[in-house]
Design a protein around this motif. Structure first.
Motif, mmCIF file in Angstrom:
data_model
loop_
_atom_site.group_PDB
_atom_site.id
_atom_site.type_symbol
_atom_site.label_atom_id
_atom_site.label_comp_id
_atom_site.label_asym_id
_atom_site.label_seq_id
_atom_site.Cartn_x
_atom_site.Cartn_y
_atom_site.Cartn_z
ATOM 1 N N GLN A 1 0.826 -1.189 0.000
ATOM 2 C CA GLN A 1 0.000 0.000 0.000
ATOM 3 C C GLN A 1 0.871 1.254 0.000
ATOM 4 O O GLN A 1 1.961 1.254 0.549
ATOM 5 C CB GLN A 1 -0.898 0.046 1.246
ATOM 6 N N VAL A 2 0.368 2.262 -0.642
ATOM 7 C CA VAL A 2 1.033 3.568 -0.685
ATOM 8 C C VAL A 2 0.074 4.599 -0.110
ATOM 9 O O VAL A 2 -1.103 4.626 -0.466
ATOM 10 C CB VAL A 2 1.417 3.943 -2.125
ATOM 11 N N GLN A 3 0.586 5.423 0.777
ATOM 12 C CA GLN A 3 -0.223 6.499 1.337
ATOM 13 C C GLN A 3 0.246 7.822 0.738
ATOM 14 O O GLN A 3 1.454 8.077 0.628
ATOM 15 C CB GLN A 3 -0.102 6.555 2.862
ATOM 16 N N LEU A 4 -0.733 8.651 0.383
ATOM 17 C CA LEU A 4 -0.443 9.951 -0.213
ATOM 18 C C LEU A 4 -1.179 11.022 0.585
ATOM 19 O O LEU A 4 -2.400 10.902 0.801
ATOM 20 C CB LEU A 4 -0.907 9.976 -1.670
ATOM 21 N N VAL A 5 -0.457 12.047 0.982
ATOM 22 C CA VAL A 5 -1.066 13.130 1.760
ATOM 23 C C VAL A 5 -0.727 14.460 1.103
ATOM 24 O O VAL A 5 0.447 14.842 1.023
ATOM 25 C CB VAL A 5 -0.579 13.124 3.223
ATOM 26 N N GLU A 6 -1.769 15.149 0.637
ATOM 27 C CA GLU A 6 -1.581 16.449 -0.012
ATOM 28 C C GLU A 6 -1.636 17.579 1.007
ATOM 29 O O GLU A 6 -2.283 17.455 2.058
ATOM 30 C CB GLU A 6 -2.671 16.709 -1.060
ATOM 31 N N SER A 7 -0.989 18.659 0.676
ATOM 32 C CA SER A 7 -1.057 19.877 1.484
ATOM 33 C C SER A 7 -0.728 21.065 0.589
ATOM 34 O O SER A 7 -0.278 20.890 -0.546
ATOM 35 C CB SER A 7 -0.086 19.813 2.672
ATOM 36 N N GLY A 8 -0.978 22.249 1.121
ATOM 37 C CA GLY A 8 -0.608 23.451 0.390
ATOM 38 C C GLY A 8 -1.754 24.185 -0.266
ATOM 39 O O GLY A 8 -1.558 25.259 -0.845
ATOM 40 N N GLY A 9 -2.950 23.613 -0.207
ATOM 41 C CA GLY A 9 -4.089 24.306 -0.790
ATOM 42 C C GLY A 9 -4.481 25.519 0.035
ATOM 43 O O GLY A 9 -3.958 25.748 1.122
ATOM 44 N N GLY A 10 -5.401 26.297 -0.514
ATOM 45 C CA GLY A 10 -5.863 27.479 0.208
ATOM 46 C C GLY A 10 -6.581 28.435 -0.707
ATOM 47 O O GLY A 10 -6.967 28.080 -1.818
ATOM 48 N N LEU A 11 -6.752 29.648 -0.212
ATOM 49 C CA LEU A 11 -7.437 30.710 -0.943
ATOM 50 C C LEU A 11 -6.390 31.686 -1.472
ATOM 51 O O LEU A 11 -5.526 32.146 -0.722
ATOM 52 C CB LEU A 11 -8.417 31.423 -0.018
ATOM 53 N N VAL A 12 -6.491 31.996 -2.756
ATOM 54 C CA VAL A 12 -5.544 32.912 -3.375
ATOM 55 C C VAL A 12 -6.280 33.771 -4.390
ATOM 56 O O VAL A 12 -7.291 33.334 -4.948
ATOM 57 C CB VAL A 12 -4.386 32.123 -4.035
ATOM 58 N N GLN A 13 -5.785 34.962 -4.605
ATOM 59 C CA GLN A 13 -6.397 35.838 -5.608
ATOM 60 C C GLN A 13 -5.941 35.436 -7.010
ATOM 61 O O GLN A 13 -4.855 34.865 -7.182
ATOM 62 C CB GLN A 13 -6.017 37.287 -5.337
ATOM 63 N N ALA A 14 -6.742 35.757 -7.973
ATOM 64 C CA ALA A 14 -6.385 35.486 -9.368
ATOM 65 C C ALA A 14 -5.045 36.144 -9.680
ATOM 66 O O ALA A 14 -4.771 37.274 -9.255
ATOM 67 C CB ALA A 14 -7.469 36.014 -10.300
ATOM 68 N N GLY A 15 -4.214 35.395 -10.401
ATOM 69 C CA GLY A 15 -2.867 35.867 -10.710
ATOM 70 C C GLY A 15 -1.823 35.428 -9.711
ATOM 71 O O GLY A 15 -0.625 35.571 -9.960
ATOM 72 N N GLY A 16 -2.269 34.896 -8.595
ATOM 73 C CA GLY A 16 -1.360 34.463 -7.551
ATOM 74 C C GLY A 16 -0.807 33.073 -7.790
ATOM 75 O O GLY A 16 -1.060 32.451 -8.825
ATOM 76 N N SER A 17 -0.047 32.595 -6.804
ATOM 77 C CA SER A 17 0.614 31.299 -6.911
ATOM 78 C C SER A 17 0.382 30.476 -5.659
ATOM 79 O O SER A 17 0.182 31.010 -4.566
ATOM 80 C CB SER A 17 2.122 31.489 -7.101
ATOM 81 N N LEU A 18 0.430 29.171 -5.837
ATOM 82 C CA LEU A 18 0.410 28.220 -4.735
ATOM 83 C C LEU A 18 1.317 27.059 -5.115
ATOM 84 O O LEU A 18 1.488 26.751 -6.304
ATOM 85 C CB LEU A 18 -0.997 27.679 -4.478
ATOM 86 N N ARG A 19 1.863 26.398 -4.110
ATOM 87 C CA ARG A 19 2.604 25.164 -4.348
ATOM 88 C C ARG A 19 1.977 24.054 -3.526
ATOM 89 O O ARG A 19 1.923 24.130 -2.300
ATOM 90 C CB ARG A 19 4.074 25.309 -3.992
ATOM 91 N N LEU A 20 1.501 23.047 -4.232
ATOM 92 C CA LEU A 20 0.938 21.877 -3.570
ATOM 93 C C LEU A 20 2.027 20.844 -3.341
ATOM 94 O O LEU A 20 2.933 20.688 -4.159
ATOM 95 C CB LEU A 20 -0.177 21.266 -4.416
ATOM 96 N N SER A 21 1.908 20.146 -2.228
ATOM 97 C CA SER A 21 2.839 19.071 -1.900
ATOM 98 C C SER A 21 2.068 17.775 -1.742
ATOM 99 O O SER A 21 0.915 17.777 -1.316
ATOM 100 C CB SER A 21 3.583 19.378 -0.595
ATOM 101 N N CYS A 22 2.737 16.680 -2.045
ATOM 102 C CA CYS A 22 2.156 15.355 -1.860
ATOM 103 C C CYS A 22 3.230 14.464 -1.248
ATOM 104 O O CYS A 22 4.220 14.146 -1.910
ATOM 105 C CB CYS A 22 1.677 14.779 -3.179
ATOM 106 N N ALA A 23 3.040 14.098 0.006
ATOM 107 C CA ALA A 23 3.993 13.237 0.694
ATOM 108 C C ALA A 23 3.600 11.780 0.489
ATOM 109 O O ALA A 23 2.482 11.379 0.839
ATOM 110 C CB ALA A 23 4.030 13.575 2.175
#
Length: 118
Positions: A1-23
């Protein structure tokens, strides 16, 4: 089995940036392919980007090409999705996935919400 956990989401204004992570943990393998998918409100889950474990091969959906970048797995077994120039239509739950091939997805994370305001 493989476990995957995402993080890094949120609220951002148009034109902005986010970085999502998956452990990734558990029975990971360098033979796996890793990917990001998203499900926008009222729509089916759709492909965003995928990459071989080493990072040697990548695929990116046309809708995000030039704005989103997927990385290969780093030494911490973490996958990233760098999202720039975000648009309101990028609002979705983003899922990390792992599989034995670019069209075979065996494991999924729980998802992380990304909301882009106009």
């Amino acid at each position: 089995q493989v476990q995957l956990v995402e993080s890094g989401g949120g609220l951002v204004q148009a034109g902005g940036s986010l970085r999502l992570s998956c452990a990734a943990s558990g029975r990971t393998s360098s033979r796996y392919v890793m990917g990001w998918f998203r499900q926008r409100p009222g729509m089916e889950r759709e492909f965003v980007a995928s990459v071989s474990w080493s990072g040697g091969s990548t695929y990116v959906a046309d809708s995000v090409k030039g704005r989103f970048t997927i990385s290969g797995i780093d030494a911490k077994n973490t996958l990233y999705l760098q999202m720039n120039s975000l648009k309101p239509e990028d609002t979705a739950v983003y899922y990390c996935a792992a599989g034995s091939g670019f069209h075979t997805w065996d494991y999924w994370g729980q998802g992380t919400q990304v909301t882009v305001s106009s």
